[in-house]
Design a protein around this motif. Structure first.
Motif, short mmCIF file in Angstrom:
data_model
loop_
_atom_site.label_atom_id
_atom_site.label_comp_id
_atom_site.label_asym_id
_atom_site.label_seq_id
_atom_site.Cartn_x
_atom_site.Cartn_y
_atom_site.Cartn_z
N UNK A 19 21.21 59.11 3.02
CA UNK A 19 22.58 59.09 2.49
C UNK A 19 23.31 57.84 2.98
N UNK A 20 23.15 57.50 4.24
CA UNK A 20 23.78 56.29 4.78
C UNK A 20 23.26 55.05 4.07
N UNK A 21 21.98 55.04 3.74
CA UNK A 21 21.39 53.93 3.00
C UNK A 21 22.10 53.73 1.67
N UNK A 22 22.30 54.83 0.94
CA UNK A 22 23.00 54.77 -0.35
C UNK A 22 24.45 54.31 -0.16
N UNK A 23 25.13 54.86 0.84
CA UNK A 23 26.51 54.48 1.11
C UNK A 23 26.63 52.99 1.43
N UNK A 24 25.68 52.46 2.20
CA UNK A 24 25.73 51.04 2.51
C UNK A 24 25.57 50.19 1.25
N UNK A 25 24.76 50.65 0.31
CA UNK A 25 24.66 49.95 -0.97
C UNK A 25 25.98 49.99 -1.74
N UNK A 26 26.65 51.14 -1.71
CA UNK A 26 27.95 51.26 -2.37
C UNK A 26 28.98 50.35 -1.72
N UNK A 27 28.97 50.28 -0.40
CA UNK A 27 29.91 49.41 0.31
C UNK A 27 29.65 47.95 -0.05
N UNK A 28 28.39 47.57 -0.07
CA UNK A 28 28.04 46.19 -0.45
C UNK A 28 28.55 45.87 -1.85
N UNK A 29 28.38 46.80 -2.76
CA UNK A 29 28.85 46.61 -4.14
C UNK A 29 30.38 46.53 -4.17
N UNK A 30 31.06 47.35 -3.39
CA UNK A 30 32.52 47.33 -3.32
C UNK A 30 33.03 45.95 -2.91
N UNK A 31 32.32 45.29 -2.01
CA UNK A 31 32.72 43.97 -1.54
C UNK A 31 32.16 42.84 -2.40
#
Length: 153
Positions: A19-31
């Motif tokens: 789940x953290x792996x997916x969230x980190x991808x979302x954060x990267x995309x957000x930025x």
């Protein structure tokens, strides 16, 4: 999405690595980056090894992860005191404006108080008006007097 009153905040465990792996991808995309998931082995090493470099709080509604707060402790803060440093506060797009960020910040305050910290510190991007407005709504004003540096290794 309105966040239910059943929201719980707890520290991430090794079972949350994917789940953290997916969230980190979302954060990267957000930025503005590519939405590439984080490397699970790097996450395990950073958060769940013998010498973790950070702690992550997850906000959940049942089995649904709504957001995260990643933090570490800094020393010295003022004199020989320590501070809690918030590195990342992220709420998934469908859970924004539902009290998730406010609940995560309240939990960070509890963690910092219980840990004997004298303050919580963080940075925010100047081109992120929603984050700046959120922090202002919390009653926190930006601090001047420091210049941020970064040196790649």
């Amino acid at each position: 999405m309105k966040v239910a009153n059943t929201m719980q905040i707890s520290a991430a465990t090794e079972a949350d690595t994917e789940c953290l792996s997916v969230l980190l991808g979302e954060i990267e995309h957000y930025y503005g980056g590519e939405p590439v998931p984080g490397d699970p082995e790097q996450i395990r090493s950073a958060l769940f090894s013998d010498r973790p470099v950070a702690t992550v709080l997850l906000a959940r509604d049942g089995d649904t992860v709504l957001g995260l707060a990643s933090y570490t402790f800094l020393w010295p803060a003022a004199g020989a005191e320590s501070s809690l440093y918030l590195k990342e506060l992220y709420v998934r797009s469908n859970a924004r404006r539902g009290g998730v960020a406010r609940a995560l910040m309240a939990e960070l305050r509890s963690v910092a108080t219980a840990s004997g910290c004298s303050r919580i510190e963080w940075t925010a991007d100047t081109d992120n008006p929603s984050a700046l407005a959120f922090y202002k709504a919390l009653g926190v004003e930006p601090k001047g007097g420091k210049v941020f540096y970064r040196s790649a290794l």
